[in-house]
Design a protein around this motif. Structure first.
Motif, PDB file in Angstrom:
ATOM      1  N   LEU A 139     -40.155 -53.109 -71.760  1.00  0.00           N
ATOM      2  CA  LEU A 139     -39.386 -54.800 -71.798  1.00  0.00           C
ATOM      3  C   LEU A 139     -38.410 -54.184 -69.571  1.00  0.00           C
ATOM      4  O   LEU A 139     -37.579 -53.711 -70.068  1.00  0.00           O
ATOM      5  N   ILE A 140     -38.866 -56.050 -69.681  1.00  0.00           N
ATOM      6  CA  ILE A 140     -38.731 -56.403 -67.766  1.00  0.00           C
ATOM      7  C   ILE A 140     -38.108 -57.150 -68.314  1.00  0.00           C
ATOM      8  O   ILE A 140     -38.179 -58.225 -68.857  1.00  0.00           O
ATOM      9  N   ASN A 141     -36.277 -57.161 -67.717  1.00  0.00           N
ATOM     10  CA  ASN A 141     -35.888 -58.540 -67.069  1.00  0.00           C
ATOM     11  C   ASN A 141     -35.334 -58.629 -66.148  1.00  0.00           C
ATOM     12  O   ASN A 141     -35.212 -56.950 -65.328  1.00  0.00           O
ATOM     13  N   LEU A 142     -35.500 -60.027 -66.296  1.00  0.00           N
ATOM     14  CA  LEU A 142     -35.685 -60.239 -64.108  1.00  0.00           C
ATOM     15  C   LEU A 142     -34.325 -61.565 -64.288  1.00  0.00           C
ATOM     16  O   LEU A 142     -34.347 -62.243 -64.991  1.00  0.00           O
ATOM     17  N   ARG A 143     -33.595 -60.881 -63.469  1.00  0.00           N
ATOM     18  CA  ARG A 143     -32.723 -61.939 -62.783  1.00  0.00           C
ATOM     19  C   ARG A 143     -32.636 -62.262 -61.682  1.00  0.00           C
ATOM     20  O   ARG A 143     -32.936 -61.541 -60.940  1.00  0.00           O
ATOM     21  N   LEU A 144     -32.422 -63.743 -61.256  1.00  0.00           N
ATOM     22  CA  LEU A 144     -32.519 -64.700 -60.105  1.00  0.00           C
ATOM     23  C   LEU A 144     -30.861 -64.487 -59.606  1.00  0.00           C
ATOM     24  O   LEU A 144     -30.586 -66.351 -59.835  1.00  0.00           O
ATOM     25  N   PRO A 145     -29.940 -63.649 -59.103  1.00  0.00           N
ATOM     26  CA  PRO A 145     -28.677 -63.949 -58.978  1.00  0.00           C
ATOM     27  C   PRO A 145     -28.652 -65.310 -57.540  1.00  0.00           C
ATOM     28  O   PRO A 145     -29.149 -65.157 -56.927  1.00  0.00           O
TER      29      PRO A 145
END
Length: 537
Positions: free
Chosen positions: A193-199
Motif C-alpha cells: 500500500l502506497i499513500n502519497l500526500r502533496l503538502p
C-alpha cells in the motif's frame, strides 16, 4: 614440449566443438524467445483520492471493506470544501484478486501526473514537487498494515504544453515526464500500500499547476522469466566451476609456474562462476533488499575481469620476453578500467545503496545529484572509450607482429611452416570470435531498444527482450568456457616429420636454475612464444 589444446586438437574436433558451442548459443536464445515470458510487466494504477480531514497519519485503503472516504473528481461539490492537505492519494499493489510474489524479484514505481492547464494556475519553470510518501505491506487481507518506509521526497516536475496558452485551451492536459518514485530490491510480501500526500503551504508545492489525477505504473520482473533465469544459472554454475577447476589442475601439472595469461584466464573463470551463482533461488524465502546491489556487483566483477583479460591477452602476444608476465606492464589500461568501474560503483552505491534504508530516494532528485551523476557517467564513458582505443591498437599490433613472423616462414621446413600457419589461423579466428561476441552484445542491445519487446512468427510469439538477456548471458558463459578449454595445456605429444617426439612438459621438473628459467619463458601456446620472439627481435 606441448602447447595448448587449441594448437594440438585436430581440425575435425575443433569443428565439432564449434558446432557444439553454436548449438548451445542458439538454444540460449530460443529459451528466452520461446519459453520465457517477457522480462518485465508494467501495470498501471489510478491513485484513489482519499479524504483525511484530521490529517492524522494512518493507512488509507482505496477499496475493500475498510476503504477510505473518497472523491472521484475534484469538480465534485464535496471536493470544493476540502483543502489540498486533506487529500491522500492511495494505491494498492496489486489489483484486486491478485497477489505479489517473491518470484517478481524487484518492484519499481513511476508516477504520471494529469495536470490541467489554467491561466491563473500555470506550471512554473524548473518547479520542484514535494511528496510525503509512505509504504506498507501485509500478507493477508485481514491483517493490519505494517509500515516499512516513510519519507518526504522532492522531484523535478518537467511538463510541456503543446498548444498556445490561452483561455480557449484551458482544461487541456500538460504532457509531463514520468517521475520515478520507488525501487524495492525484494518483493517478499503479497500486498503493498502506497499513500502519497502533496503538502501545500506558502513555499511548498507552489506553481505545480492543477493536479487532476495521479497514475502509478508498477514494474516488476515476471515470475516465469525468473524461473528460466535461475534454471540457466543452475546449468552454467557447475559447468564453468568444473571447467575452471579442471583448467587449474592441468596448469598445476606443468613443470613451470603459471604465467600471467594463465592466471588471468583462471580469474575470468572465477568471475564468471561468481556471476552465475543462483542467489536468486535463496532470496525467494528471504527479504533481501540488497539483491539488486549484489547483482550489479556480480556483473561489475565479471566485466572488469573480462576487460582486463582482453588487454593482457593481446599484450602478452605482443611484448618480448623481458616485459612479459608482469601486471605492471598494463598499469594504465587496467587503471582506466578500475577508475571507470570505481565511478560507476560509487554512483550505484549512492542510489541503490541508499535504497536499502529508503526506497523512495533518488540521486537524480536534486540538480547537484543529477550533475554529479552525469559527470561520473561521462568520465566512466570516456575511460571505456580510451580503453577500447588502446585495445584496438594492441590488436592491430598483434596482427602486425604475427605478420612479421609469417614473412619468415619460407626459411623454415615445410612441415613446420604448415604447423605454424595452422596455429596462427586458429589464434586469429579466436580473436575474431572475441570481437564478434562484443559486437553481438551491442547489436542485441540496439535491437532490444528499438523493438516493441516481441515479434510474431507464425503461431509463435518471440520475446525479443528475453531472448536478448538469455542469449547474451549464454554467449558470455560459452565464450569463457571456450577460452578455458582451448587454452588449457594439452596432454598430446606432437611428432615432427622425422618421427621425433616433442615431449610434453607435464610432470617434468626442471633440474637446474637454467632449466627453470627456460620453462618459465616458454608460455602456454606456440603463438605466445613465437610472437614474443618477433617482438624481441
Amino acid at each position: 614440449m606441448s602447447g595448448a589444446i587449441i594448437e594440438n586438437m585436430s581440425s575435425k574436433k575443433l569443428v565439432f566443438l564449434g558446432f557444439f558451442i553454436l548449438g548451445f548459443q542458439i538454444l540460449s536464445i530460443m529459451v528466452g524467445a520461446l519459453i520465457a515470458p517477457s522480462h518485465t510487466s508494467a501495470i498501471r494504477y489510478l491513485a484513489t483520492k482519499c479524504i483525511n480531514r484530521s490529517r492524522v497519519r494512518g493507512w488509507l485503503m482505496p477499496w475493500g471493506s475498510n476503504r477510505c472516504q473518497q472523491v472521484n473528481s475534484f469538480n465534485e461539490p464535496l471536493a470544493k470544501t476540502l483543502d489540498a492537505n486533506d487529500i491522500v492519494f492511495a494505491v494498492h499493489i496489486p489489483l484486486p484478486n491478485n497477489q505479489m510474489s517473491p518470484w517478481f524479484q524487484y518492484m519499481l514505481a513511476v508516477l504520471q501526473f494529469d495536470i490541467a492547464f489554467k491561466m491563473i494556475n500555470q506550471i512554473e519553470d524548473d518547479v520542484i514537487i514535494t511528496m510525503d510518501a509512505g509504504l506498507a505491506y501485509r500478507d493477508d487481507v485481514i491483517s493490519e498494515w505494517t509500515t516499512t518506509h516513510q519519507s518526504v521526497e522532492q522531484r523535478p516536475l518537467r511538463c510541456t504544453f503543446s498548444v498556445p496558452k490561452t483561455y480557449e485551451n484551458e482544461g487541456r492536459y500538460y504532457h509531463c515526464d514520468p517521475i520515478p518514485i520507488m525501487e524495492l530490491g525484494s518483493v517478499a510480501h503479497k500486498y503493498f500500500l502506497i499513500n502519497l500526500r502533496l503538502p501545500v503551504n506558502d513555499t511548498v508545492n507552489v506553481g505545480i499547476g492543477e493536479i487532476k489525477d495521479i497514475h502509478l505504473v508498477g514494474i516488476h520482473q515476471n515470475g516465469g522469466f525468473t524461473k528460466v533465469w535461475i534454471s540457466m544459472k543452475m546449468v552454467f554454475t557447475p559447468w564453468i566451476f568444473v571447467a575452471s577447476v579442471w583448467y587449474w589442475h592441468r596448469i598445476g601439472l606443468m613443470a613451470r609456474p603459471p604465467v600471467l595469461l594463465e592466471k588471468v584466464i583462471l580469474a575470468l573463470g572465477v568471475s564468471m562462476t561468481f556471476l552465475n551463482v543462483p542467489l536468486e533461488w535463496l532470496s525467494l524465502g528471504c527479504e533481501w533488499t540488497w539483491m539488486l546491489l549484489f547483482e550489479d556487483a556480480q556483473q561489475g566483477v565479471f566485466y572488469v575481469t573480462l576487460f582486463c583479460f582482453w588487454i593482457i591477452f593481446c599484450g602478452e602476444h605482443l611484448m618480448d620476453q623481458s616485459h612479459r608476465n608482469r601486471l605492471s606492464a598494463y598499469w594504465w589500461q587496467v587503471g582506466l578500467v578500475m577508475f571507470g568501474s570505481s565511478l560507476l560503483l560509487v554512483l550505484d552505491l549512492s542510489e541503490r545503496g541508499v535504497h536499502l534504508n529508503n526506497p523512495f530516494y533518488s540521486v537524480w532528485a536534486s540538480e547537484i545529484g543529477t550533475n554529479i551523476s552525469i559527470t561520473f557517467i561521462l568520465v566512466a564513458g570516456i575511460s571505456v572509450g580510451l580503453y577500447f582505443l588502446s585495445l584496438c591498437g594492441m590488436v592491430r599490433c598483434v596482427f602486425r607482429n604475427i605478420g612479421a613472423k609469417i614473412q619468415q616462414f619460407p626459411a623454415i621446413p615445410e612441415a613446420r611452416r604448415l604447423h605454424y600457419k595452422g596455429i596462427i589461423f586458429r589464434f586469429k579466428f579466436l580473436m575474431l570470435v572475441t570481437l564478434a561476441c562484443a559486437a553481438m552484445t551491442v547489436i542485441f542491445f540496439i535491437l532490444n531498444q528499438v523493438s516493441d519487446g516481441h515479434w510474431h512468427w507464425g503461431d509463435y510469439t518471440l520475446q525479443v527482450q528475453s531472448a536478448f538477456l538469455t542469449g547474451v548471458y549464454g554467449m558470455w558463459n560459452l565464450y569463457v568456457f571456450t577460452i578455458i578449454f582451448l587454452y588449457a595445456p594439452s596432454h598430446k605429444h606432437r611428432r615432427n616429420k622425422s618421427g621425433d617426439i616433442h615431449q610434453t612438459d607435464f610432470l617434468e621438473k626442471p633440474e637446474s636454475q637454467e632449466t627453470q628459467l627456460t620453462c618459465g619463458e616458454q608460455g602456454p601456446t606456440e603463438t605466445y612464444r613465437i610472437t614474443g620472439k618477433v617482438a624481441e627481435e
